[in-house]
Motif scaffolding. Structure first.
Motif, PDB file in Angstrom:
ATOM      1  N   ALA A  12       8.657  15.317 -13.178  1.00 11.25           N
ATOM      2  CA  ALA A  12       8.728  16.775 -12.978  1.00 11.25           C
ATOM      3  C   ALA A  12       7.441  17.222 -12.301  1.00 11.25           C
ATOM      4  O   ALA A  12       6.346  17.020 -12.838  1.00 11.25           O
ATOM      5  N   GLU A  61      19.342  20.864 -14.947  1.00  8.26           N
ATOM      6  CA  GLU A  61      18.043  20.961 -14.276  1.00  8.26           C
ATOM      7  C   GLU A  61      17.156  22.017 -14.945  1.00  8.26           C
ATOM      8  O   GLU A  61      15.952  21.822 -15.102  1.00  8.26           O
ATOM      9  N   GLN A  62      17.754  23.158 -15.336  1.00  7.52           N
ATOM     10  CA  GLN A  62      16.991  24.206 -16.012  1.00  7.52           C
ATOM     11  C   GLN A  62      16.439  23.688 -17.329  1.00  7.52           C
ATOM     12  O   GLN A  62      15.288  23.930 -17.690  1.00  7.52           O
ATOM     13  N   ARG A  80      10.009  21.021  -9.577  1.00  9.18           N
ATOM     14  CA  ARG A  80      10.898  20.138  -8.810  1.00  9.18           C
ATOM     15  C   ARG A  80      10.973  18.790  -9.506  1.00  9.18           C
ATOM     16  O   ARG A  80       9.945  18.193  -9.824  1.00  9.18           O
ATOM     17  N   MET A  81      12.208  18.331  -9.758  1.00  9.31           N
ATOM     18  CA  MET A  81      12.425  17.039 -10.412  1.00  9.31           C
ATOM     19  C   MET A  81      12.781  15.988  -9.369  1.00  9.31           C
ATOM     20  O   MET A  81      13.587  16.257  -8.460  1.00  9.31           O
ATOM     21  N   ALA A 111      13.515  21.348 -16.647  1.00 12.02           N
ATOM     22  CA  ALA A 111      12.342  22.098 -16.179  1.00 12.02           C
ATOM     23  C   ALA A 111      11.628  22.775 -17.336  1.00 12.02           C
ATOM     24  O   ALA A 111      10.391  22.736 -17.435  1.00 12.02           O
ATOM     25  N   PRO A 165      13.821  25.788 -11.837  1.00 14.78           N
ATOM     26  CA  PRO A 165      13.916  24.632 -10.935  1.00 14.78           C
ATOM     27  C   PRO A 165      13.851  25.103  -9.481  1.00 14.78           C
ATOM     28  O   PRO A 165      14.415  26.140  -9.126  1.00 14.78           O
TER      29      PRO A 165
END
Length: 581
Positions: free
Chosen positions: A511, A450-451, A505-506, A454, A484
């Motif tokens: 994104a 996730e990082q 936020r994904m 982002a 994130p």
């Protein structure tokens, strides 16, 4: 000097201008600067970056000059302090800047230039506009202004904001005001001759300095500054600190340091001359000329002292910058030297100019704080100042110091020096290293993926080229801390109060950029949960106006990032260039 009628007329004109700006709205001031900026650019082909500041009872301009990133951070803190102490209610800032796929001009062929104008009202609205620059040979054209409703995140908009923090506010005295020469003449007529004599001596001293530096092909401003300081300190020593205080210098030499910090409009914050190593030969020659000048003027008195102080502030702020000069004044202040003696230390300013060898003392328990000074011929230590090391760890700093031509002091001797300096300077002991967010939240492969997404998505939104590096601790893209935020933006104690954090936020291949805030603005009691702060989207700056969405990286790329992720930063992160939306 102008007569009293001319002075009163000039003062009345100035008061009218200040009153006009105080009564003008932010939009009126902003529009006026847009008009003047375009006129200046059309006339010169360039813009001089400057802050136009409006306060209660005064208006002043601060030239904007910071040579590097560290200086930019220092300027941010210094300007914020100065604006607060001087009661600035509004500022408008105009400058040129580069735009392109990478931050800074570098050698990018597709880079462009723009002019931006920023307007900020204390506890009020903000305005932002920019215009592109087109250059054709030696002709430069400024395009139409684009006025934006969404304000981009930048420290340039935050100089009137004190932010929020759980730390107690530091009490401080009011700013040191300007010296009213006519007021001094009216209040103390018996000193009129001395004051006017000081002005005449200053002109003579300025001519002497210009003549001495002009003799050399390239000049040596640093050597002249050091020579001025040496002669000034000898004058202070001959006169005695009690006599100096009796001359009306507000709050002693500490007041001079505060005056430098409070007036960036009069004294440049950073050096205005190229950095160079001073020549011992030039120093000795300049010092001899200054000493002759002092002796020719007879007995040391207020006039010669004031002339040297004025030239020292002028030359010093040009050569090393007003902020460094203020620190240096506090170091040689006789009151500070007395505090050192109370704990068994002595100041290096007690030594002759070329006496002793430089040393640096550091101790692992105090790192990154250290002490610099000089050791004399019989082995006694004389301290100069407290310094902070940029190296990330103690061992690396030790190896770097060993490469220099200075003495390195370690062990119990260094620890004793630092302990005594702490009693004088009052600096805090380095706290135990706080855990980073991935340590607090115990990130695994999913969180690192996730990082990764982002950071890459934000680089696309900012239109900058970016390489994901899992070993980089600050997790920043183009100067912003990207994070994130599936359930709100999370901050931890190790996060800086000054940096800006962007929440991403994904969801379903998209994104979404929820907003941003400065670290200090998120560390509020209502957001605190156990050992962290959780800020909901509604608590973010520009929420609902600055959001952006763009196509996220492909599933294959995310899978590759997830497979390479570990509990900590991945040792071999995938090198992925930025996507374009």
């Amino acid at each position: 000097m102008r007569n009293r009628h001319e002075r009163r007329k000039a003062a009345a004109t100035y008061r009218k201008k200040v009153a006009r700006l105080n009564t003008a709205t932010l939009d009126q001031h902003f529009d006026d600067v847009l008009r003047r900026t375009r006129a200046d650019f059309e006339r010169t082909g360039a813009i001089r970056p400057v802050f136009e500041c409006v306060a209660d009872g005064e208006r002043f301009d601060v030239p904007a000059h910071w040579p590097d990133g560290i200086s930019k951070a220092t300027a941010c803190a210094a300007l914020r302090d100065s604006f607060r102490r001087r009661g600035v209610n509004r500022y408008v800032f105009a400058s040129q800047y580069w735009v392109g796929k990478t931050p800074g001009p570098a050698d990018e062929p597709d880079r462009g230039e723009c002019v931006q104008v920023i307007a900020v009202e204390r506890k009020g609205p903000r305005r932002y506009a920019f215009a592109g620059i087109t250059r054709n040979a030696e002709t430069a054209t400024l395009g139409p202004w684009e006025v934006k409703g969404d304000i981009p995140p930048s420290w340039l908009f935050e100089l009137l904001e004190d932010g929020h923090s759980d730390r107690a506010l530091k009490t401080e005295p009011p700013p040191v005001g300007r010296i009213d020469l006519q007021g001094l003449l009216d209040q103390r007529p018996e000193h009129a001759a001395e004051l006017l004599g000081s002005l005449e001596l200053r002109v003579q001293l300025e001519d002497l300095i210009a003549d001495q530096v002009g003799k050399d092909a390239n000049g040596d401003p640093m050597a002249m500054f050091m020579a001025l300081e040496s002669v000034l300190l000898s004058i202070v020593k001959d006169m005695g600190i009690a006599v100096v205080k009796d001359m009306g210098i507000a709050k002693g030499f500490e007041g001079l340091a505060r005056f430098l910090r409070d007036h960036p409009d009069r004294f440049p914050m950073f050096s205005a001359v190229p950095e160079q190593v001073s020549s011992p030969q030039h120093f000795r020659s300049y010092k001899a000329a200054l000493k002759r000048f002092r002796c020719e003027k007879g007995e040391v008195g207020p006039a010669i002292f004031a002339a040297f102080v004025n030239m020292y502030l002028h030359v010093g702020s040009q050569v090393i910058g007003a902020l460094r000069l203020a620190d240096r004044i506090e170091d040689w202040d006789p009151a500070h030297q007395a505090k050192l003696r109370q704990v068994g230390l002595r100041s290096s300013f007690e030594l002759d100019d070329e006496e002793g060898d430089v040393f640096i003392a550091i101790s692992a328990g105090y790192y990154p704080i250290g002490v610099m000074g000089r050791r004399n011929a019989v082995g006694d230590l004389f301290v100069s100042s407290v310094i902070a090391f940029p190296q990330s760890d103690f061992a690396t700093a030790v190896e770097e110091i060993k490469k220099r031509r200075v003495e390195l002091i370690l062990g119990s001797e260094a620890k004793e020096l630092l302990c005594k300096m702490q009693q004088v300077e009052g600096f805090a002991m380095p706290a135990a290293k706080s855990k980073e967010i991935w340590e607090v939240q115990e990130w695994g492969p999913e969180e690192w993926a996730e990082q990764f997404v982002a950071e890459i998505a934000f680089s696309m939104a900012m239109n900058v080229q970016y390489l994901f590096d899992g070993n980089k601790l600050d997790r920043s893209v183009a100067g912003y801390r990207v994070r994130p935020a599936p359930n709100g933006l999370v901050l931890v104690p190790s996060d800086s109060d000054e940096e800006i954090f962007v929440a991403v936020r994904m969801a379903k291949g998209w994104a979404y950029f929820l907003g941003w805030l400065r670290g200090s603005e998120g560390k509020l009691p209502q957001f605190y949960q156990k050992n962290r702060w959780v800020i909901p989207p509604r608590g973010l700056a520009r929420y609902g106006r600055a959001s952006w969405k763009g196509t996220a990286p492909s599933n294959a790329t995310v899978s590759r990032a997830r497979s390479n992720a570990t509990v900590g930063p991945p040792p071999d992160p995938p090198l992925v260039t930025a996507w374009k939306t």
